[in-house]
Scaffold this active site. Structure first.
Site, PDB file in Angstrom:
ATOM      1  CB  SER A   1       4.423  -3.709  -2.358  1.00 34.96           C
ATOM      2  OG  SER A   1       4.399  -2.477  -3.026  1.00 34.96           O
ATOM      3  CB  ALA A   2       4.443  -0.639   1.538  1.00 33.73           C
TER       4      ALA A   2
ATOM      5  CD  GLU B   1       4.995  -4.791 -11.161  1.00 33.62           C
ATOM      6  OE1 GLU B   1       4.477  -5.250 -12.185  1.00 33.62           O
ATOM      7  OE2 GLU B   1       4.536  -3.801 -10.541  1.00 33.62           O
TER       8      GLU B   1
ATOM      9  N   GLY C   1       0.867  -1.179   0.000  1.00 33.43           N
ATOM     10  CA  GLY C   1       0.000   0.000   0.000  1.00 33.43           C
ATOM     11  C   GLY C   1       0.897   1.220   0.000  1.00 33.43           C
TER      12      GLY C   1
ATOM     13  CG  HIS D   1       5.820  -2.216  -7.450  1.00 31.51           C
ATOM     14  ND1 HIS D   1       4.736  -2.915  -7.956  1.00 31.51           N
ATOM     15  CD2 HIS D   1       5.573  -2.054  -6.125  1.00 31.51           C
ATOM     16  CE1 HIS D   1       3.864  -3.133  -6.968  1.00 31.51           C
ATOM     17  NE2 HIS D   1       4.350  -2.633  -5.853  1.00 31.51           N
TER      18      HIS D   1
END
Lengths: 235, 235
Positions: free
Chosen positions: A121-122, A193, A89, A158
């Site tokens: 991700s985060a 990714e 997020g 990413h």
């Protein structure tokens, strides 16, 4: 230490958490675990909805999660966690809430004591020394950019090579080159990714269908593939 | 107040500062001015080289600049500036140095007294209340995200509509939607490349070949074109 640090939850055109599902199952093992989920990076999704989304996926691989927002004492929840899962997020929002709830040290201690940590991700970014290689917009201000510092290098999740055609903004590579110009002792990994790092004790490996791109001040960027030796980044 | 807030220095395939050159000339007027240039956003370019690059362009339109890094007392340099020009680069680095040199209040005061301000990219972002709508990587940590606050709304420079094909990261629009979710009283303008705002006294106008996209919590995003009324954003 056991870490699974995943670039992204979802590949374009695939279902949520589909690409890393098998690796998450391998990483957590056959015995069903109820893991603690940290949903703080969620902004446009409620913590309840975020929990449900992740829970469904984990149930498919015989594991379960419960979100930390249900606990009146988040530090205690961390202290008894069997595994810690940090979802993606907004990285600034995630780190701000982790700091507001004073969870940096408790989570760090648990992970250094052997509690498995999965982040995408985060959630992979906050495993780094700082969040200074996030792609996210700084929509809220954390007290500091310092994060869990579970690994001594920075991940850029990413990671992608190009800009949309006709766009003149900096490419990702230019942004990372600026980071290493001002942070000369730190390795940065562009984690594409569909790929992830698995760290078990002091062994690190890249998993997935793409290379990783390694940046360090004064050196040309280096492409390493799954199976290559990444130990120099953590030793 | 006189502001020229430009999305980007350079359109894809064009020369540096080519697209806004005519508007900069109109904005500064016919009488040659020697403006104060703030190069702090430059990371991969030295301040000397950055100054030279901008100076060449300004000389072509009969104006001149001198960079603030030549002054032993940057606050004094601001106090006698005829115009203030803030170039693009990394917004975090730019704001950090502005704060380190204690220039927020001095520049703000000058601009509110009528000194013309031109900023592109990061230089347009720091004219906003905060840098929370930058696209840049947080490669260094400023003391605070609070910036010059010359206008009451946020600009997202280099606004673009799409991701590269096959990339699953958040789109720019999703990032801004997250910002307004957590900052509900603030307008955000997606300022597309090749466009700029010109503010003279309390009149604001959009200039350039593309629409701007306006975001506000609880409202659908709105496309406004050059010639449309933007006064609601500053009144």
């Amino acid at each position: 230490m056991r870490l699974l640090l995943i670039s992204n939850s979802t590949n374009a055109g695939e279902a949520y958490l589909d690409h890393p599902k098998k690796q998450i199952k391998n990483f957590l093992g056959e015995i069903p675990i109820s893991a603690l989920f940290v949903p703080y990076a969620g902004v446009s999704i409620s913590f309840d909805d975020y929990e449900l989304r992740v829970k469904e996926r984990f149930n498919e691989i015989s594991h379960d999660i419960i979100s930390i927002h249900h606990f009146s004492d988040p530090v205690k929840a961390v202290e008894s966690a069997k595994a810690i899962i940090v979802g993606g997020g907004n990285t600034f929002r995630l780190l701000k809430l982790i700091q507001d709830y004073k969870l940096i040290e408790p989570i760090r201690e648990r992970v250094f004591s052997g509690t498995p940590y999965i982040g995408w991700s985060a959630g992979a970014n906050v495993a780094c020394p700082t969040i200074s290689t996030t792609n996210d917009m700084p929509i809220v201000q954390p007290e500091s950019f310092e994060a869990f510092n579970l690994i001594p290098f920075q991940i850029n999740p990413h990671f992608l090579d190009a800009n949309p055609e006709g766009h003149a903004g900096e490419t990702r590579e230019m942004r990372i080159e600026e980071y290493i110009e001002l942070n000369r002792n730190t390795f940065v990994v562009g984690l594409r990714e569909g790929t992830m790092f698995r760290v078990v004790k002091s062994k690190i490996e890249l998993i997935g269908p793409r290379n990783a791109r390694i940046f360090k001040y004064g050196q040309p960027p280096k492409e390493l593939k799954p199976g290559d030796n990444f130990q120099f980044m953590i030793n």
